[in-house]
Design a protein around this motif. Structure first.
Motif, PDB file in Angstrom:
ATOM      1  N   GLU A   1       1.557   6.663  -6.972  1.00  0.00           N
ATOM      2  CA  GLU A   1       0.455   7.522  -7.405  1.00  0.00           C
ATOM      3  C   GLU A   1       0.736   8.998  -7.106  1.00  0.00           C
ATOM      4  O   GLU A   1       0.286   9.878  -7.825  1.00  0.00           O
ATOM      5  CB  GLU A   1      -0.859   7.096  -6.741  1.00  0.00           C
ATOM      6  CG  GLU A   1      -1.362   5.739  -7.173  1.00  0.00           C
ATOM      7  CD  GLU A   1      -1.706   5.693  -8.652  1.00  0.00           C
ATOM      8  OE1 GLU A   1      -2.207   6.704  -9.201  1.00  0.00           O
ATOM      9  OE2 GLU A   1      -1.478   4.635  -9.281  1.00  0.00           O
ATOM     10  N   MET A   2       1.480   9.260  -6.026  1.00  0.00           N
ATOM     11  CA  MET A   2       1.764  10.647  -5.651  1.00  0.00           C
ATOM     12  C   MET A   2       2.922  11.260  -6.432  1.00  0.00           C
ATOM     13  O   MET A   2       2.981  12.477  -6.605  1.00  0.00           O
ATOM     14  CB  MET A   2       2.086  10.726  -4.145  1.00  0.00           C
ATOM     15  CG  MET A   2       0.884  10.591  -3.264  1.00  0.00           C
ATOM     16  SD  MET A   2       1.228  10.617  -1.483  1.00  0.00           S
ATOM     17  CE  MET A   2       2.736  11.496  -1.287  1.00  0.00           C
ATOM     18  N   SER A   3       3.828  10.450  -6.903  1.00  0.00           N
ATOM     19  CA  SER A   3       5.056  10.973  -7.526  1.00  0.00           C
ATOM     20  C   SER A   3       4.806  11.947  -8.682  1.00  0.00           C
ATOM     21  O   SER A   3       5.496  12.967  -8.770  1.00  0.00           O
ATOM     22  CB  SER A   3       5.979   9.836  -7.942  1.00  0.00           C
ATOM     23  OG  SER A   3       5.379   9.038  -8.905  1.00  0.00           O
ATOM     24  N   PRO A   4       3.821  11.747  -9.568  1.00  0.00           N
ATOM     25  CA  PRO A   4       3.602  12.743 -10.635  1.00  0.00           C
ATOM     26  C   PRO A   4       3.138  14.099 -10.085  1.00  0.00           C
ATOM     27  O   PRO A   4       3.315  15.124 -10.730  1.00  0.00           O
ATOM     28  CB  PRO A   4       2.510  12.124 -11.505  1.00  0.00           C
ATOM     29  CG  PRO A   4       2.463  10.691 -11.159  1.00  0.00           C
ATOM     30  CD  PRO A   4       2.973  10.569  -9.768  1.00  0.00           C
ATOM     31  N   LEU A   5       2.560  14.088  -8.897  1.00  0.00           N
ATOM     32  CA  LEU A   5       2.018  15.329  -8.332  1.00  0.00           C
ATOM     33  C   LEU A   5       3.049  16.122  -7.531  1.00  0.00           C
ATOM     34  O   LEU A   5       2.783  17.244  -7.132  1.00  0.00           O
ATOM     35  CB  LEU A   5       0.818  15.000  -7.432  1.00  0.00           C
ATOM     36  CG  LEU A   5      -0.348  14.278  -8.104  1.00  0.00           C
ATOM     37  CD1 LEU A   5      -1.360  13.846  -7.083  1.00  0.00           C
ATOM     38  CD2 LEU A   5      -0.976  15.161  -9.166  1.00  0.00           C
ATOM     39  N   LEU A   6       4.229  15.543  -7.309  1.00  0.00           N
ATOM     40  CA  LEU A   6       5.219  16.193  -6.456  1.00  0.00           C
ATOM     41  C   LEU A   6       5.801  17.460  -7.069  1.00  0.00           C
ATOM     42  O   LEU A   6       6.374  18.287  -6.365  1.00  0.00           O
ATOM     43  CB  LEU A   6       6.330  15.210  -6.088  1.00  0.00           C
ATOM     44  CG  LEU A   6       5.870  14.022  -5.237  1.00  0.00           C
ATOM     45  CD1 LEU A   6       7.048  13.100  -4.942  1.00  0.00           C
ATOM     46  CD2 LEU A   6       5.212  14.479  -3.952  1.00  0.00           C
ATOM     47  N   ASP A   7       5.653  17.659  -8.355  1.00  0.00           N
ATOM     48  CA  ASP A   7       6.128  18.886  -9.004  1.00  0.00           C
ATOM     49  C   ASP A   7       5.051  19.971  -9.013  1.00  0.00           C
ATOM     50  O   ASP A   7       5.322  21.101  -9.374  1.00  0.00           O
ATOM     51  CB  ASP A   7       6.574  18.604 -10.444  1.00  0.00           C
ATOM     52  CG  ASP A   7       7.807  17.717 -10.484  1.00  0.00           C
ATOM     53  OD1 ASP A   7       8.621  17.802  -9.540  1.00  0.00           O
ATOM     54  OD2 ASP A   7       7.937  16.946 -11.449  1.00  0.00           O
ATOM     55  N   ASN A   8       3.843  19.617  -8.617  1.00  0.00           N
ATOM     56  CA  ASN A   8       2.719  20.554  -8.642  1.00  0.00           C
ATOM     57  C   ASN A   8       2.488  21.076  -7.221  1.00  0.00           C
ATOM     58  O   ASN A   8       1.991  20.366  -6.357  1.00  0.00           O
ATOM     59  CB  ASN A   8       1.480  19.832  -9.179  1.00  0.00           C
ATOM     60  CG  ASN A   8       0.283  20.739  -9.310  1.00  0.00           C
ATOM     61  OD1 ASN A   8       0.156  21.746  -8.641  1.00  0.00           O
ATOM     62  ND2 ASN A   8      -0.620  20.336 -10.206  1.00  0.00           N
TER      63      ASN A   8
ATOM     64  N   LEU B   1       0.827  -1.208   0.000  1.00  0.00           N
ATOM     65  CA  LEU B   1       0.000   0.000   0.000  1.00  0.00           C
ATOM     66  C   LEU B   1       0.861   1.258   0.000  1.00  0.00           C
ATOM     67  O   LEU B   1       0.579   2.222  -0.720  1.00  0.00           O
ATOM     68  CB  LEU B   1      -0.920   0.009   1.224  1.00  0.00           C
ATOM     69  CG  LEU B   1      -2.109  -0.945   1.177  1.00  0.00           C
ATOM     70  CD1 LEU B   1      -2.800  -0.996   2.529  1.00  0.00           C
ATOM     71  CD2 LEU B   1      -3.090  -0.499   0.107  1.00  0.00           C
ATOM     72  N   ARG B   2       1.937   1.243   0.792  1.00  0.00           N
ATOM     73  CA  ARG B   2       2.845   2.387   0.860  1.00  0.00           C
ATOM     74  C   ARG B   2       3.498   2.625  -0.513  1.00  0.00           C
ATOM     75  O   ARG B   2       3.568   3.763  -0.993  1.00  0.00           O
ATOM     76  CB  ARG B   2       3.900   2.128   1.938  1.00  0.00           C
ATOM     77  CG  ARG B   2       4.597   3.371   2.419  1.00  0.00           C
ATOM     78  CD  ARG B   2       5.495   3.102   3.617  1.00  0.00           C
ATOM     79  NE  ARG B   2       4.722   2.611   4.761  1.00  0.00           N
ATOM     80  CZ  ARG B   2       5.052   1.552   5.502  1.00  0.00           C
ATOM     81  NH1 ARG B   2       6.139   0.865   5.243  1.00  0.00           N
ATOM     82  NH2 ARG B   2       4.310   1.187   6.515  1.00  0.00           N
ATOM     83  N   ALA B   3       3.943   1.571  -1.158  1.00  0.00           N
ATOM     84  CA  ALA B   3       4.579   1.690  -2.474  1.00  0.00           C
ATOM     85  C   ALA B   3       3.581   2.234  -3.501  1.00  0.00           C
ATOM     86  O   ALA B   3       3.915   3.115  -4.303  1.00  0.00           O
ATOM     87  CB  ALA B   3       5.123   0.335  -2.918  1.00  0.00           C
ATOM     88  N   GLU B   4       2.358   1.739  -3.473  1.00  0.00           N
ATOM     89  CA  GLU B   4       1.317   2.212  -4.389  1.00  0.00           C
ATOM     90  C   GLU B   4       1.008   3.682  -4.143  1.00  0.00           C
ATOM     91  O   GLU B   4       0.854   4.469  -5.086  1.00  0.00           O
ATOM     92  CB  GLU B   4       0.049   1.362  -4.213  1.00  0.00           C
ATOM     93  CG  GLU B   4      -1.117   1.767  -5.078  1.00  0.00           C
ATOM     94  CD  GLU B   4      -0.906   1.457  -6.554  1.00  0.00           C
ATOM     95  OE1 GLU B   4      -1.649   2.019  -7.373  1.00  0.00           O
ATOM     96  OE2 GLU B   4      -0.013   0.656  -6.893  1.00  0.00           O
ATOM     97  N   LEU B   5       0.944   4.073  -2.891  1.00  0.00           N
ATOM     98  CA  LEU B   5       0.685   5.473  -2.550  1.00  0.00           C
ATOM     99  C   LEU B   5       1.778   6.380  -3.124  1.00  0.00           C
ATOM    100  O   LEU B   5       1.479   7.400  -3.751  1.00  0.00           O
ATOM    101  CB  LEU B   5       0.603   5.639  -1.024  1.00  0.00           C
ATOM    102  CG  LEU B   5       0.409   7.052  -0.495  1.00  0.00           C
ATOM    103  CD1 LEU B   5      -0.922   7.631  -0.947  1.00  0.00           C
ATOM    104  CD2 LEU B   5       0.512   7.065   1.015  1.00  0.00           C
ATOM    105  N   PHE B   6       3.033   6.005  -2.938  1.00  0.00           N
ATOM    106  CA  PHE B   6       4.130   6.819  -3.461  1.00  0.00           C
ATOM    107  C   PHE B   6       4.154   6.833  -4.988  1.00  0.00           C
ATOM    108  O   PHE B   6       4.460   7.851  -5.606  1.00  0.00           O
ATOM    109  CB  PHE B   6       5.472   6.356  -2.888  1.00  0.00           C
ATOM    110  CG  PHE B   6       5.644   6.745  -1.446  1.00  0.00           C
ATOM    111  CD1 PHE B   6       5.598   8.077  -1.056  1.00  0.00           C
ATOM    112  CD2 PHE B   6       5.855   5.785  -0.485  1.00  0.00           C
ATOM    113  CE1 PHE B   6       5.759   8.450   0.276  1.00  0.00           C
ATOM    114  CE2 PHE B   6       6.018   6.142   0.850  1.00  0.00           C
ATOM    115  CZ  PHE B   6       5.958   7.482   1.232  1.00  0.00           C
TER     116      PHE B   6
END
Length: 104
Positions: free
Chosen positions: A13-20, A6-11
């Motif tokens: 999914e979040m990684s594309p948003l880290l620049d926004n 779950l932690r890996a999936e969360l990261f």
């Protein structure tokens, strides 16, 4: 899914948003809303403000003695309760007898 998965999936999914920055601000607000707020010291120690508030010239032993001596026998309250209980019991048994008579 395990916690690690779950932690890996969360990261992932979040990684594309880290620049926004706007998306990160929203994510941070959301995550903070999921975590219960810690109580402040004032909220957890509210009773401490009463410590030492009682002012009396008597010793603890004298106060305890006065409290014990001022106790009263609450037999009236006990009698009232007994009367109420007996009344309710007789009402219940009367209705039970009536029900038995109707059914029997």
């Amino acid at each position: 899914m395990t916690a690690i998965e779950l932690r890996a999936e969360l990261f992932r999914e979040m990684s594309p948003l880290l620049d926004n920055e706007s998306a990160m601000t929203k994510m941070l607000a959301f995550v903070k809303s999921l975590v219960p707020a810690k109580k402040t010291k004032a909220e957890t120690e509210w009773a401490n403000r009463f410590a030492g508030a009682w002012k009396d010239s008597r010793s603890a032993e004298e106060i305890i003695s006065d409290i014990r001596e001022s106790r009263t026998n609450n037999s009236r309250d006990i009698e009232l309760c007994k009367n109420i209980c007996l009344t309710q019991a007789s009402v219940y048994s009367s209705s039970a007898i009536t029900t038995m008579s109707l059914n029997g």
